[in-house]
Write a protein that holds these residues in place. Structure first.
Motif, PDB file in Angstrom:
ATOM      1  N   TRP A   1      35.332  39.329  50.125  1.00 39.39           N
ATOM      2  CA  TRP A   1      36.035  38.581  49.335  1.00 39.39           C
ATOM      3  C   TRP A   1      36.822  39.955  48.508  1.00 39.39           C
ATOM      4  CZ3 TRP A   1      34.077  34.191  45.693  1.00 39.39           C
ATOM      5  CH2 TRP A   1      35.236  33.410  45.308  1.00 39.39           C
ATOM      6  N   SER A   2      36.082  40.703  48.032  1.00 43.34           N
ATOM      7  CA  SER A   2      36.621  41.603  47.161  1.00 43.34           C
ATOM      8  C   SER A   2      37.838  42.388  47.895  1.00 43.34           C
ATOM      9  CB  SER A   2      35.606  42.489  46.658  1.00 43.34           C
ATOM     10  OG  SER A   2      34.633  41.819  45.862  1.00 43.34           O
ATOM     11  N   VAL A   3      37.378  43.140  49.219  1.00 44.45           N
ATOM     12  CA  VAL A   3      38.395  43.730  49.756  1.00 44.45           C
ATOM     13  C   VAL A   3      39.849  42.871  50.033  1.00 44.45           C
ATOM     14  CG1 VAL A   3      37.763  43.627  52.101  1.00 44.45           C
ATOM     15  CG2 VAL A   3      38.686  45.537  51.303  1.00 44.45           C
TER      16      VAL A   3
ATOM     17  N   HIS B   1      40.806  40.146  48.349  1.00 42.60           N
ATOM     18  CA  HIS B   1      41.394  39.682  47.045  1.00 42.60           C
ATOM     19  C   HIS B   1      42.036  41.020  46.511  1.00 42.60           C
ATOM     20  CE1 HIS B   1      42.352  37.279  43.711  1.00 42.60           C
ATOM     21  NE2 HIS B   1      41.994  38.362  43.045  1.00 42.60           N
ATOM     22  N   GLY B   2      41.288  42.050  46.633  1.00 44.77           N
ATOM     23  CA  GLY B   2      41.872  43.226  46.128  1.00 44.77           C
ATOM     24  C   GLY B   2      43.266  43.856  46.721  1.00 44.77           C
ATOM     25  N   PHE B   3      43.092  43.972  48.079  1.00 50.57           N
ATOM     26  CA  PHE B   3      44.246  44.326  48.725  1.00 50.57           C
ATOM     27  C   PHE B   3      45.341  43.553  48.608  1.00 50.57           C
ATOM     28  CE2 PHE B   3      45.750  46.734  52.437  1.00 50.57           C
ATOM     29  CZ  PHE B   3      46.927  45.958  52.725  1.00 50.57           C
TER      30      PHE B   3
END
Lengths: 215, 215
Positions: free
Chosen positions: A170-172, A174-176
């Motif tokens: 989820w982080s990668v 959303h961050g991307f």
DNA sequence: TCCCGAATCTTGTCATTGACAAGATTGCGG
DNA sequence: CCGCAATCTTGTCAATGACAAGATTCGGGA
């Protein structure tokens, strides 16, 4: 555009939402004003109030719509809306039952694609300071899109190391999406497509140089 | 608070910045107004204009400060400001020369810690729609903090698979920080600390279950 | 078919805001 | 010691959000 003559607009709510989405995509959230949108729709300055009550109501409606669109995008092409298992493209095994890592990878690709295809929705969805944070429709929509990533991991979201996978996936994604949208990533890489770059990043998580032990 | 009696405030710029940072941390970026900050600082409504020219100038100053603080946080404790190589905590090897993956991991941990410790800076830093996007100081500050992640990977940012690592490392740190700050992650996990959760996610990238091949 | 009321608008007002202008004050450097 | 740049204050105007009062009309029920 011909000036509207009928008193009833007909579909003012949708028109205002679309005008807001266009404006946000072009100039950012800070450029939105209710009076500006009303002018653009050809109605009086107070007409939006009937559909959204206030400015926070407009942003809440955008956020709710965005979360549902995201959840739809992440479940498209699957049976019973459970996720992109069947027919999903990814670095999974070839026997027809996708590895959890491949499912998470595909969800991540869809997440980034959603953000690129719906930049205005994406910008607003995570801006609770603009929304009615206690809106039940917003809470339900957020729950729906968030639960999909948690449900993609066999053994449930609390299995060993699997929470790390969910958080990482989820982080990668959303961050991307956020960094690409804001311009930081585009500045530091070449001129490939964002999806290709995201797949490079996703493969660090889900397709390591040495395949992981079975299980 | 005693009313100010001297005509010259003395350090109005810093006072306004701190007032803005407090307000953003508590109520979000949308709650900021120049007149509200002026009242809080005990000066007239036009006094901030001398220090920031306009509202975009205020946000630009916050973003510049944030990028420098982030760069400082990511280089703290190292020789020649090159990164957290020596003395860094991480799942690296013990021979004193950290693996690139361990360095990226530690940078990610510092990135998230920065976001948690400086929530208002972090919220503004990536909001170019609020800032003067063409401000040279902002461009330089963004370049400085962005370059640190690129420089942490041996072989440069264009080596095979290393671009994927940089994109993944930056994306996962930024995504985690943003989603935690907004509340989405906290809602879906238990009550551990955000740093511990981030380390779980980072270990998916940098400490796989099977150690990667040497090189 | 007609009528009524809810839904959907319009016009107006007020407080607040950002930006700008003109002027006042003062601290510091020459 | 003086002058000027830096740092403020006061005032004004257009735009905005929110709210109120009223106008219009469409659709459902009698």
């Amino acid at each position: 555009m011909a000036a509207r003559t009928a008193y009833h607009h007909g579909d003012l709510r949708r028109t205002l939402l679309d005008a807001a989405l266009d404006l946000i995509a072009e100039q950012g959230v800070a450029a939105v004003s209710l009076r500006g949108l009303a002018r653009r729709a050809g109605v009086s300055h107070a007409a939006p109030a009937h559909h959204f009550t206030d400015k926070a109501g407009l942003f809440t409606a955008i956020a709710v719509e965005g979360h549902h669109l995201l959840a739809d995008a992440m479940t498209a092409g699957t049976a019973a809306g459970g996720g992109p298992g069947h027919g999903a493209r990814g670095a999974g095994d070839g026997d027809g039952t996708d590895a959890p890592a491949a499912v998470l990878r595909e969800l991540g690709v869809r997440y980034v694609r959603f953000a690129l295809d719906h930049p205005a929705h994406f910008d607003v969805m995570f801006r609770l300071d603009l929304c009615r944070a206690d809106d039940p429709g917003l809470a339900a929509a957020r729950e729906r899109s968030g639960a999909l990533l948690n449900s993609a991991v066999p053994g449930g979201p609390h299995g060993p190391r699997r929470r790390g996978y969910v958080l990482a996936a989820w982080s990668v994604a959303h961050g991307f999406a956020t960094l690409w949208r804001e311009g930081s990533l585009a500045r530091s890489v070449g001129d490939g497509t964002p999806e290709n770059y995201f797949e490079e990043a996703a493969d660090v998580l889900f397709a390591p140089a040495d395949p992981p032990a079975a299980g």
